[in-house]
Write a protein that holds these residues in place. Structure first.
Motif, mmCIF file in Angstrom:
data_model
loop_
_atom_site.group_PDB
_atom_site.id
_atom_site.type_symbol
_atom_site.label_atom_id
_atom_site.label_comp_id
_atom_site.label_asym_id
_atom_site.label_seq_id
_atom_site.Cartn_x
_atom_site.Cartn_y
_atom_site.Cartn_z
ATOM 1 N N ARG A 89 0.632 -1.095 -0.068
ATOM 2 C CA ARG A 89 -0.061 -0.067 0.126
ATOM 3 C C ARG A 89 0.974 1.362 0.007
ATOM 4 O O ARG A 89 2.176 1.174 -0.175
ATOM 5 N N LEU A 90 0.206 2.248 0.044
ATOM 6 C CA LEU A 90 1.165 3.398 -0.092
ATOM 7 C C LEU A 90 0.470 4.841 1.033
ATOM 8 O O LEU A 90 -0.826 4.563 1.257
ATOM 9 N N LEU A 91 1.359 5.800 1.309
ATOM 10 C CA LEU A 91 0.581 6.990 1.659
ATOM 11 C C LEU A 91 0.141 7.905 0.368
ATOM 12 O O LEU A 91 0.701 8.027 -0.456
ATOM 13 N N ARG A 92 -1.269 8.049 0.544
ATOM 14 C CA ARG A 92 -1.838 8.712 -0.627
ATOM 15 C C ARG A 92 -1.014 10.147 -0.991
ATOM 16 O O ARG A 92 -0.493 10.873 0.035
ATOM 17 N N THR A 93 -0.881 10.076 -2.311
ATOM 18 C CA THR A 93 -0.251 11.287 -2.992
ATOM 19 C C THR A 93 -1.008 12.526 -3.025
ATOM 20 O O THR A 93 -0.663 13.615 -3.475
ATOM 21 N N HIS A 94 -2.173 12.293 -3.073
ATOM 22 C CA HIS A 94 -3.210 13.600 -3.236
ATOM 23 C C HIS A 94 -4.578 13.199 -2.599
ATOM 24 O O HIS A 94 -4.866 12.006 -2.239
ATOM 25 N N THR A 95 -5.629 13.858 -2.438
ATOM 26 C CA THR A 95 -6.991 13.606 -1.976
ATOM 27 C C THR A 95 -7.800 13.099 -3.134
ATOM 28 O O THR A 95 -8.982 12.651 -2.695
ATOM 29 N N SER A 96 -7.237 12.832 -4.309
ATOM 30 C CA SER A 96 -8.144 12.376 -5.346
ATOM 31 C C SER A 96 -8.654 11.147 -5.175
ATOM 32 O O SER A 96 -10.146 10.735 -5.700
ATOM 33 N N PRO A 97 -8.188 10.256 -4.463
ATOM 34 C CA PRO A 97 -8.634 8.908 -4.244
ATOM 35 C C PRO A 97 -9.917 8.773 -3.761
ATOM 36 O O PRO A 97 -10.765 7.746 -3.632
ATOM 37 N N MET A 98 -10.266 10.068 -2.933
ATOM 38 C CA MET A 98 -11.648 10.030 -2.070
ATOM 39 C C MET A 98 -12.627 10.151 -3.265
ATOM 40 O O MET A 98 -13.967 9.977 -2.913
ATOM 41 N N GLN A 99 -12.294 10.717 -4.185
ATOM 42 C CA GLN A 99 -13.516 10.787 -5.471
ATOM 43 C C GLN A 99 -13.754 9.453 -5.639
ATOM 44 O O GLN A 99 -15.061 9.273 -5.681
ATOM 45 N N ILE A 100 -13.012 8.539 -5.790
ATOM 46 C CA ILE A 100 -13.461 7.355 -6.164
ATOM 47 C C ILE A 100 -14.201 6.654 -4.950
ATOM 48 O O ILE A 100 -15.336 6.074 -4.894
ATOM 49 N N ARG A 101 -13.659 6.662 -3.651
ATOM 50 C CA ARG A 101 -14.312 6.024 -2.668
ATOM 51 C C ARG A 101 -15.630 6.758 -2.325
ATOM 52 O O ARG A 101 -16.754 5.822 -2.059
ATOM 53 N N TYR A 102 -15.845 7.920 -2.608
ATOM 54 C CA TYR A 102 -17.072 8.515 -2.220
ATOM 55 C C TYR A 102 -18.081 8.191 -3.572
ATOM 56 O O TYR A 102 -19.324 7.860 -3.156
ATOM 57 N N MET A 103 -17.711 8.097 -4.753
ATOM 58 C CA MET A 103 -18.752 7.576 -5.768
ATOM 59 C C MET A 103 -19.084 6.348 -5.443
ATOM 60 O O MET A 103 -20.235 5.781 -6.077
#
Ligand code: YSA
Length: 344
Positions: free
Chosen positions: A163-177
């Motif tokens: 796994r990784l430390l997120r490099t931006h908050t954009s992965p939350m776009q995916i999780r939210y949708m």
């Protein structure tokens, strides 16, 4: 010296003794082992036996008077010493207390609060999300496959388990949708991490604010209007915004946006705040794939939306005149101490 004058002298010295030490000295001088009265008793042996008893009684009377005065004075001085000690240790409960240093909000939280208040007024939900991410949410689902050069723009801290430390908050776009159906409006706040050299404007840990809007018929005009509304909320009704074409794999078209920043000292410049764009159809497809894998309906195909991401550090640096981003996290009391209470 007569008995009477010896006694008078002793009683005077006792009455004049200012403290217990001085009284002890008087005691030694008159009734101690080799004191004046004790010595007088020592002379009894030299008297004819018939006089001894009477003389002994006389000296003992003097001794008794002196000892009684000593006892009385000692009690008085002890009480005075105790009273003085109590008076010096007394606590005045009516005095005001010592002021405790109050804490305050960190400048980044102040800027976050300003930003989220602006978006809450526009009806956005405010959320946070995990800082430890998987590759799929941080890159793949955002249309950044493993071979894509855009991955190099965001050097990554990898964990041993892949796994990784997120490099931006954009992965939350995916999780939210994946968990919500359109229409939706949401902003994400939180820390992000990049493996990069630090300087006055770059840190390895910093913050982002991510926005996501999805619905029907959402256009670039809505995006521009939203960013302009944020700029007015931050910098007043005459705030100006600039958009320049840019590339992010998860949007098409993509843009960078800047806000015209000026302060009362006459300083002004374009403040590069972040990136934005219209959500790429591949992102909607990746979300529907994840939904399907979880047994949910595919609902994103044919939808439109926009997203944006910005760094609150840049806003806070200018707002509070902080010249180096590293000051935010060095915990120097001289810096953070200026943010006590309710200022700014
Ligand atoms: C773009 C398009 C979207 O549809 C949604 C979001 C985005 C933003 C994208 N995820 C991104 O991270 N872009 S970025 O790498 O250019 O970073 C965005 C902002 O974060 C920058 O404008 C800058 O303000 C801040 N930033 C980037 N690296 C930084 C940093 N702040 C401090 N230290 C760093 N090392």
């Amino acid at each position: 010296m007569t008995d009477q004058s010896l006694q008078d002298q002793a009683l005077q010295a006792i009455a004049a003794a200012p403290d217990l030490d001085a009284l002890q000295a008087v005691k030694t001088r008159y009734v101690g082992k080799s004191g004046l009265v004790t010595k007088e008793l020592g002379t009894l042996g030299k008297l004819p036996p018939e006089e001894r008893k009477a003389r002994g009684a006389e000296i003992n009377a003097v001794r008794g008077a002196i000892e009684a005065a000593l006892t009385e004075r000692e009690a008085l001085l002890k009480q005075a010493a105790l009273d003085a000690k109590l008076a010096s240790e007394a606590i005045d409960v009516t005095l005001p207390g010592l002021p405790l240093p109050a804490g305050g909000l960190h400048p980044i939280n102040r800027v976050y609060d300003d930003l989220t208040a602006i978006y809450e007024r526009m009806g956005y939900a405010v959320i946070e999300g995990p800082e430890v991410e998987d590759e799929h949410h941080n890159f793949e689902a955002l249309n950044v496959p493993w071979y894509h050069p855009a991955r190099d723009l965001q050097d990554t801290f990898w964990l041993e388990d892949g796994r990784l430390l997120r490099t931006h908050t954009s992965p939350m776009q995916i999780r939210y949708m994946v968990n919500h159906e359109p229409a939706l409006k949401v902003v994400v706040r939180g820390k992000v991490y990049r493996y990069e050299a630090t300087d006055a404007t770059h840190e390895a840990m910093f913050h982002q604010l991510e926005g996501l809007v999805v619905g029907d018929g959402i256009s670039m005009t809505d995006l521009k209007g939203t960013i302009a509304e944020m700029a007015r909320g931050l910098y007043g009704p005459t705030a100006r915004v600039r958009f320049q074409p840019s590339y992010y794999p998860f949007v098409e078209p993509g843009a960078d946006f800047a806000v015209w920043w000026e302060n009362p000292r006459g300083e002004s410049k374009w403040l590069e705040l972040g990136g934005c764009g219209m959500i790429h159809p591949n992102v909607f497809k990746a979300v529907d794939d994840l939904r399907e894998a979880e047994g949910r309906e595919r609902v994103y195909e044919g939808k439109t939306g926009f997203a944006f991401g910005l760094g609150p550090e840049r806003i806070a640096m200018l707002k509070y005149g902080i010249p180096d981003i590293r000051y935010f996290y060095a915990n120097d009391p001289k810096v953070i101490g200026q943010f006590r209470g309710e200022l700014g």
